[in-house]
Design a protein around this motif. Structure first.
Motif, PDB file in Angstrom:
ATOM      1  N   PRO A   5       0.830  -1.209   0.000  1.00 65.32           N
ATOM      2  CA  PRO A   5       0.000   0.000   0.000  1.00 65.32           C
ATOM      3  C   PRO A   5       0.862   1.256   0.000  1.00 65.32           C
ATOM      4  CG  PRO A   5      -0.756  -1.579   1.639  1.00 65.32           C
ATOM      5  CD  PRO A   5       0.543  -2.097   1.125  1.00 65.32           C
ATOM      6  N   ALA A   6       0.375   2.282  -0.676  1.00 63.23           N
ATOM      7  CA  ALA A   6       1.129   3.532  -0.762  1.00 63.23           C
ATOM      8  C   ALA A   6       0.839   4.418   0.435  1.00 63.23           C
ATOM      9  CB  ALA A   6       0.768   4.269  -2.049  1.00 63.23           C
ATOM     10  N   LEU A   7       1.869   5.143   0.870  1.00 65.83           N
ATOM     11  CA  LEU A   7       1.722   6.147   1.925  1.00 65.83           C
ATOM     12  C   LEU A   7       2.249   7.476   1.395  1.00 65.83           C
ATOM     13  CD1 LEU A   7       2.928   4.439   5.252  1.00 65.83           C
ATOM     14  CD2 LEU A   7       0.580   4.939   4.560  1.00 65.83           C
ATOM     15  N   THR A   8       1.470   8.527   1.559  1.00 62.19           N
ATOM     16  CA  THR A   8       1.941   9.857   1.187  1.00 62.19           C
ATOM     17  C   THR A   8       2.997  10.329   2.191  1.00 62.19           C
ATOM     18  OG1 THR A   8       0.265  10.972   2.511  1.00 62.19           O
ATOM     19  CG2 THR A   8      -0.312  10.421   0.215  1.00 62.19           C
ATOM     20  N   ASN A   9       3.761  11.341   1.786  1.00 62.13           N
ATOM     21  CA  ASN A   9       4.722  11.932   2.717  1.00 62.13           C
ATOM     22  C   ASN A   9       4.038  12.396   3.987  1.00 62.13           C
ATOM     23  OD1 ASN A   9       7.009  11.529   1.191  1.00 62.13           O
ATOM     24  ND2 ASN A   9       7.046  13.600   0.332  1.00 62.13           N
ATOM     25  N   ARG A  10       2.853  12.966   3.845  1.00 56.51           N
ATOM     26  CA  ARG A  10       2.142  13.448   5.031  1.00 56.51           C
ATOM     27  C   ARG A  10       1.768  12.283   5.940  1.00 56.51           C
ATOM     28  NH1 ARG A  10      -0.568  18.003   6.864  1.00 56.51           N
ATOM     29  NH2 ARG A  10      -2.270  17.544   8.334  1.00 56.51           N
ATOM     30  N   ALA A  11       1.292  11.181   5.365  1.00 60.28           N
ATOM     31  CA  ALA A  11       0.919  10.023   6.174  1.00 60.28           C
ATOM     32  C   ALA A  11       2.133   9.470   6.916  1.00 60.28           C
ATOM     33  CB  ALA A  11       0.292   8.947   5.297  1.00 60.28           C
ATOM     34  N   VAL A  12       3.278   9.408   6.242  1.00 64.95           N
ATOM     35  CA  VAL A  12       4.502   8.934   6.875  1.00 64.95           C
ATOM     36  C   VAL A  12       4.928   9.898   7.982  1.00 64.95           C
ATOM     37  CG1 VAL A  12       6.944   8.414   6.504  1.00 64.95           C
ATOM     38  CG2 VAL A  12       5.258   7.723   4.807  1.00 64.95           C
ATOM     39  N   GLY A  13       4.815  11.200   7.718  1.00 65.13           N
ATOM     40  CA  GLY A  13       5.192  12.188   8.717  1.00 65.13           C
ATOM     41  C   GLY A  13       4.322  12.127   9.949  1.00 65.13           C
ATOM     42  N   VAL A  14       3.014  12.006   9.753  1.00 62.82           N
ATOM     43  CA  VAL A  14       2.105  11.923  10.900  1.00 62.82           C
ATOM     44  C   VAL A  14       2.414  10.688  11.737  1.00 62.82           C
ATOM     45  CG1 VAL A  14      -0.295  11.628  11.581  1.00 62.82           C
ATOM     46  CG2 VAL A  14       0.274  13.231   9.778  1.00 62.82           C
ATOM     47  N   ALA A  15       2.672   9.566  11.074  1.00 64.02           N
ATOM     48  CA  ALA A  15       3.003   8.343  11.803  1.00 64.02           C
ATOM     49  C   ALA A  15       4.279   8.515  12.628  1.00 64.02           C
ATOM     50  CB  ALA A  15       3.155   7.180  10.822  1.00 64.02           C
ATOM     51  N   THR A  16       5.286   9.141  12.029  1.00 68.21           N
ATOM     52  CA  THR A  16       6.540   9.350  12.745  1.00 68.21           C
ATOM     53  C   THR A  16       6.342  10.278  13.929  1.00 68.21           C
ATOM     54  OG1 THR A  16       7.771   9.050  10.691  1.00 68.21           O
ATOM     55  CG2 THR A  16       8.946  10.082  12.512  1.00 68.21           C
ATOM     56  N   LEU A  17       5.617  11.356  13.739  1.00 73.70           N
ATOM     57  CA  LEU A  17       5.376  12.292  14.839  1.00 73.70           C
ATOM     58  C   LEU A  17       4.577  11.641  15.958  1.00 73.70           C
ATOM     59  CD1 LEU A  17       4.564  15.525  12.804  1.00 73.70           C
ATOM     60  CD2 LEU A  17       6.634  15.035  14.094  1.00 73.70           C
ATOM     61  N   ALA A  18       3.676  10.732  15.616  1.00 69.12           N
ATOM     62  CA  ALA A  18       2.897  10.048  16.649  1.00 69.12           C
ATOM     63  C   ALA A  18       3.794   9.233  17.562  1.00 69.12           C
ATOM     64  CB  ALA A  18       1.839   9.153  15.996  1.00 69.12           C
ATOM     65  N   ARG A  19       4.699   8.447  16.976  1.00 72.25           N
ATOM     66  CA  ARG A  19       5.546   7.608  17.826  1.00 72.25           C
ATOM     67  C   ARG A  19       6.704   8.377  18.434  1.00 72.25           C
ATOM     68  NH1 ARG A  19       6.235   3.288  13.230  1.00 72.25           N
ATOM     69  NH2 ARG A  19       4.110   4.014  12.940  1.00 72.25           N
ATOM     70  N   GLN A  20       6.958   9.590  17.929  1.00 76.08           N
ATOM     71  CA  GLN A  20       7.926  10.482  18.569  1.00 76.08           C
ATOM     72  C   GLN A  20       7.295  11.282  19.705  1.00 76.08           C
ATOM     73  OE1 GLN A  20      11.425  11.642  17.786  1.00 76.08           O
ATOM     74  NE2 GLN A  20      11.457   9.495  17.195  1.00 76.08           N
ATOM     75  N   HIS A  21       6.002  11.072  19.925  1.00 79.16           N
ATOM     76  CA  HIS A  21       5.246  11.792  20.965  1.00 79.16           C
ATOM     77  C   HIS A  21       5.286  13.299  20.737  1.00 79.16           C
ATOM     78  CE1 HIS A  21       4.331   8.212  23.311  1.00 79.16           C
ATOM     79  NE2 HIS A  21       5.576   7.824  23.111  1.00 79.16           N
ATOM     80  N   LEU A  22       5.191  13.693  19.463  1.00 82.96           N
ATOM     81  CA  LEU A  22       5.148  15.103  19.126  1.00 82.96           C
ATOM     82  C   LEU A  22       3.763  15.531  18.641  1.00 82.96           C
ATOM     83  CD1 LEU A  22       8.657  15.415  17.455  1.00 82.96           C
ATOM     84  CD2 LEU A  22       7.900  16.551  19.564  1.00 82.96           C
TER      85      LEU A  22
END
Length: 371
Positions: A5-22
């Motif tokens: 499945p494809a992920l947009t840059n925004r989707a990848v960014g949101v996921a990263t920020l979530a697990r970074q607790h930001l």
């Protein structure tokens, strides 16, 4: 086999920020957050305090200071050959895994390789350990003592070799909030009582990396760690993972149960600390910063200030200065901000100012012209 499945840059960014607790500040001890993040880049003493403030609700600087003084958290050279703040247990786990980075640096470092060309690394390691028998050593003390054993070799180059060959931690008062101190070194095991692991797992390292920085590609993991050939390791854990395709076509790996919020969610303004690993742990950093903003932020000397995240992306710098009784944060936007976003950045900047300088009589935020 079907395409992931494809992920947009925004989707990848949101996921990263979530697990970074930001996206939402966490209720957890500082040591637990440092462990979750697999360490925090810390070549300057105090940015990790601000990195924890960004991620933990009601974080107190004294909590981290106590952990450093009690040897539960240490500053040691690890990923990418840079100083990181990690738990003592993770220092013991990670240091042997990234030792190849240190070994390569001894052969390639432009500042020291020529001076060290005729020096036996094993001898430096053995003699260096012996020099710490009586306690911590200043940089100059270690260099001068090693130079007696390796005459004609630059003391600073010998210190560089020692810190690459021996797991050396920077002991307090260095990096203790409210205190100052130059670098004093001591072997990890001597300071913490924890020796390096004899059989650490690269597979475990990658799983933990994905928990903190995913979804991520093999190239991302290699950029974070400084290691190479991690594709072989990722293949071994592939059955435990899910995969996606990035906008650029790269294969992204992730933990099945890791958070991946809806990409259109509203994201709060955050100020991210100088040298924060959020901006240093991926080969493709487009998830949080544009090419234009990256060119403005990253200079040749590798130093960058705190940055403001607006709608999940770097929107400018937030520089803190103290002038007597006044604490001042200067925001340097990289793009035009709406009035609402500017107000949110100002509010977050004032909160950071009050954390950094609680005794200041004034907390001022100013905006300069878009650069």
């Amino acid at each position: 086999m079907g395409r992931s499945p494809a992920l947009t840059n925004r989707a990848v960014g949101v996921a990263t920020l979530a697990r970074q607790h930001l996206l939402e500040r966490a209720e957890m001890p500082a040591e637990s957050m440092i462990g979750h993040l697999l360490g925090m880049q810390a070549q300057a003493p105090f940015p990790p305090y601000f990195g924890l403030w960004s991620r933990i609700a009601a974080f107190r600087a004294e909590e981290l200071a106590e952990s450093i003084e009690n040897a539960r958290v240490v500053r040691i050279v690890l990923m990418r050959g840079t100083v990181h703040l990690v738990t003592a247990a993770d220092a013991a786990f990670l240091r042997p895994l990234v030792q190849p980075v240190m070994d390569t640096d001894l052969r390639t470092n432009t500042q020291h390789r020529q001076a060290l060309a005729g020096v036996d690394p094993a001898a430096v390691a053995t003699i260096g350990r012996e020099l710490f028998a009586d306690g911590p050593l200043w940089h100059t003390e270690l260099g001068e003592s090693l130079a007696l054993e390796f005459p004609g070799t630059s003391p600073s180059s010998l210190v560089h070799a020692a810190r690459n060959l021996i797991p050396l931690v920077q002991v307090p008062p260095r990096a203790v909030w409210g205190k100052t101190g130059h670098v004093r070194l001591l072997p990890l095991e001597t300071w913490t009582g924890v020796g390096v692991e004899t059989n650490p797992s690269l597979e475990r390292m990658l799983l933990r990396y994905l928990a903190a920085f995913g979804p991520a590609s093999v190239a991302d993991a290699q950029s974070w760690s400084g290691l190479t050939r991690l594709g072989e390791v990722m293949e071994r854990i592939r059955p435990q993972l899910v995969t996606f395709t990035s906008e650029s076509g790269a294969e992204l790996f992730d933990l099945p149960d890791a958070p991946r919020p809806e990409p259109d969610m509203r994201m709060p303004v955050r100020i991210v600390a100088a040298f924060d690993n959020l901006l240093l742990s991926h080969a493709d950093r487009s998830r949080v910063i544009s090419i234009d903003s990256r060119a403005k932020l990253f200079t040749r000397n590798g130093v960058f200030p705190p940055v403001a995240l607006v709608d999940g992306r770097v929107a400018g710098e937030a520089k803190l200065t103290r002038e007597r009784a006044r604490s001042l944060i200067t925001v340097v936007p990289y793009r035009r901000l709406s009035k609402a976003h500017q107000a949110s950045v100002a509010a977050e900047a004032r909160r950071m100012s009050k954390f950094a300088a609680p005794d200041a009589a004034e907390h001022e935020v100013t905006f300069v012209e878009v650069v």
